[in-house]
Design an enzyme around this catalytic site. Structure first.
Site, short mmCIF file in Angstrom:
data_model
loop_
_atom_site.label_atom_id
_atom_site.label_comp_id
_atom_site.label_asym_id
_atom_site.label_seq_id
_atom_site.Cartn_x
_atom_site.Cartn_y
_atom_site.Cartn_z
N THR A 370 7.38 36.52 -15.63
CA THR A 370 6.18 37.66 -16.49
C THR A 370 6.01 36.53 -17.59
O THR A 370 6.75 35.76 -17.84
CB THR A 370 6.16 38.62 -17.26
OG1 THR A 370 5.80 39.45 -15.98
CG2 THR A 370 5.30 39.53 -18.18
N ASP A 412 4.80 46.89 -7.83
CA ASP A 412 5.33 47.70 -9.11
C ASP A 412 5.20 49.46 -9.04
O ASP A 412 5.47 49.87 -9.66
CB ASP A 412 4.42 47.51 -10.49
CG ASP A 412 5.48 45.79 -11.43
OD1 ASP A 412 6.65 45.78 -10.92
OD2 ASP A 412 4.48 45.33 -12.14
N1 GLY Z 1 5.48 42.67 -13.11
C1 GLY Z 1 6.10 42.71 -14.33
C2 GLY Z 1 5.65 44.29 -14.90
O1 GLY Z 1 4.57 44.65 -15.55
O2 GLY Z 1 6.84 44.99 -15.67
#
Ligand code: GLY
Length: 566
Positions: A370, A412
């Protein structure tokens, strides 16, 4: 406007010519404005916008768009994210442009005809992609910006068109992902190479340049409608993908109320659901202070144990109760009740490890790629922006003809609700897949105010370790009086309920680890945790002048810039 455009082009030209010599600045001090993000290419151009009439929102837009070109591991237009901002007029903004599940998504979409879970399908390739939100988010941010969009996007177009020299770290990451790029794309991409990538090679992305030009000329429709939308859907049809034209057309960013809470004499603004990050952050401060952090020393075993046990409980709640607020039945605000959190820590005993058998299960395998941008401007606006493709280079699928990577954010979700996944962990129904639902995130863009003014802007990548890193960075400053550099560079440790172990970065004193093992903890050393981007603003007691320290994490190629004015 034309002048801005010309000036910007000159700036970019300068940047590109000198990029070979442009190395990261890790700690920058100034008094008027600051940018910290994952790449000097982005921070230099964002700083340029700040110095030429733009505010923190202009700079954030430029940084995000440049990162989409120069940091394809996580910078993106094919992903999503969250922004927390504080405006000079005292207004706080919380913007959710997280991806959503496509309308054809369903709870069992990763289970094959024989009933077997196919977990790799949520991690790479076309079926792993959520409907992207970044461009919708950028056009909402533009409402608070001052410069023309064509100026803000110009540097990104230049980098995509002319290329830029890559760092050694990036060359290694591109080389390590070649097999996946080849597996997930029918056509050659800008990221595949006939030999090994090496530091200094130019990464040129002409298709991405054309897409960015379309967005420049047509605005949000340049992404969600017309040619780009057609190319995304065509990519889906090459195999397995389910995003439709309607999914793209319907995507909207959402304004939410920021999660706010007081700690000592500071007010924290952070991200509510669908990110678990803000709730976990508040829970960690409340649970540690209910036991008492003040008489402990920074990272002594007792202090680490207290944080670990608070993390165990926060991640247990995450796994069971948290998800897209439009879909969950329980009110998540009860997780923040002071009495509830105090009660959660009642069985905490210094010197004795807790057990996750008593508390339940979490999802420890979120990806960590991220990226975070922290910005403050001269006027008093502050932006904390975290965006993601989820995995390193997202789904590894590039939209053919449009040149950008799509996210693999579907991973996720709990891809098989209530049943252990391939790693033996379960996720709750609250985060089960449903059409048009947002997958739970851990991103924790945060701004700390003191007396109503921005004091700290912080955030980090790191999947499930994000709230941990943000908490430990803030706690180092607010509880232990550490300097901004010490707070970012301090080794981080992480517990997330399951697996029941403490993950530690390399370099903790052996005696500390021995003490923790004696208490009953299992300890596992792991790769670096997070890449925290921190800005701290203090006021000189005598002349009330601002001092700004911006710290970019040493764990990556991250870069901090500030400006000193009269
Ligand atoms: N893809 C990492 C998050 O949204 O926490």
């Amino acid at each position: 406007m034309r002048n801005f455009f010309l000036i910007t082009l000159c700036c970019c030209f300068f940047s590109i010519q000198s990029l070979a010599q442009l190395s990261s600045i890790k700690v920058a001090k100034g008094n008027s404005m600051a940018v910290v993000c994952a790449s000097p290419y982005a921070s230099v151009d964002a700083m340029y916008m700040l110095k030429h009439g733009g505010n923190a929102f202009d700079a954030a837009i430029t940084a995000q768009l440049v990162l989409a070109v120069v940091y394809p591991q996580a910078g993106n237009i094919g992903g999503g994210g969250f922004m927390i901002a504080h405006q000079k007029n005292g207004n706080n903004i919380c913007l959710d442009f997280r991806e959503v599940a496509p309308s054809k998504a369903h709870k069992d979409m990763y289970i094959d005809a024989s009933g077997k879970l196919q977990p790799q399908l949520s991690k790479e390739g076309r079926l792993s992609c959520g409907v992207p939100g970044t461009i919708a988010g950028i056009f909402e941010m533009l409402k608070y910006a001052k410069l023309p969009f064509s100026t803000l996007i110009a540097p990104a177009i230049e980098y995509a068109k002319d290329g830029f020299p890559i760092t050694e770290r990036m060359a290694n990451e591109l080389n390590a992902t070649q097999t996946e790029f080849l597996r997930n794309n029918l056509n050659p991409t800008a990221f595949t190479y006939n030999t090994e990538w090496k530091a200094g090679d130019m990464l040129v992305q002409p298709e991405l340049a054309k897409t960015l030009e379309l967005i420049r000329d047509k605005g949000v429709k340049g992404f969600y409608k017309g040619k780009t939308a057609r190319l995304i859907v065509a990519e889906m049809k090459k195999g397995g993908g389910i995003i439709t034209r309607k999914d793209l057309k319907q995507y909207k960013a959402i304004y939410r109320t920021p999660l706010t809470f007081d700690y000592k004499s500071h007010q924290l603004l952070t991200m509510p659901l669908p990110s678990s990050g803000g709730i976990i952050l508040q829970q960690l401060f409340a649970m540690t202070s209910s036991v008492g952090m003040d008489n402990l020393l920074f990272q002594e075993p007792k202090a680490m144990q207290l944080v670990v046990e608070a993390e165990r409980r926060a991640f247990a709640d995450r796994s069971t109760y948290m998800g897209d607020p439009a879909f969950i039945k329980n009110n998540p605000m009860r997780l923040l009740d002071e009495q509830y959190l105090k009660k959660r820590m009642q069985d905490f005993v210094f010197g004795k490890a807790g057990s996750s058998n008593v508390t339940g299960a979490g999802n420890p395998y979120e990806s960590e790629e991220t990226t975070h941008i922290s910005i403050v401007d001269e006027e008093g606006n502050a932006v904390s922006l975290t965006t993601t493709l989820n995995g390193n280079f997202g789904s590894k699928t590039v939209v053919s003809g449009a040149g950008f990577l799509l996210n693999n954010e579907m991973d996720d979700f709990s891809i098989q609700a209530g049943v252990p996944n391939m790693y033996g962990v379960t996720g709750g129904d609250a985060n089960a897949i449903a059409p048009r639902k947002k997958m739970l995130s851990s991103m924790t863009p945060t701004i700390v105010l003191r007396d109503g003014y921005p004091e700290i802007v912080v955030g980090t990548p790191g999947g499930s370790t994000i709230p941990t890193s943000v908490y430990q960075t803030l706690s180092a400053i607010l509880d232990f009086n550490k300097s901004p550099e010490e707070a970012v560079y301090a080794r981080k440790f992480h517990h997330q309920w399951t697996p029941d172990k403490i993950f530690v970065e390399e370099g903790f004193a052996e005696n500390t680890l021995i003490d923790l093992r004696r208490m009953g903890y299992q300890i596992q050393q792991r790769s670096p945790i997070g890449r925290t981007e921190l800005i701290v603003i203090t006021q000189n007691a005598t002349d009330k002048k601002k001092n700004i320290i911006a710290v970019a994490d040493k764990r990556g190629d991250d870069d901090a810039r500030t400006e000193q004015s009269e």
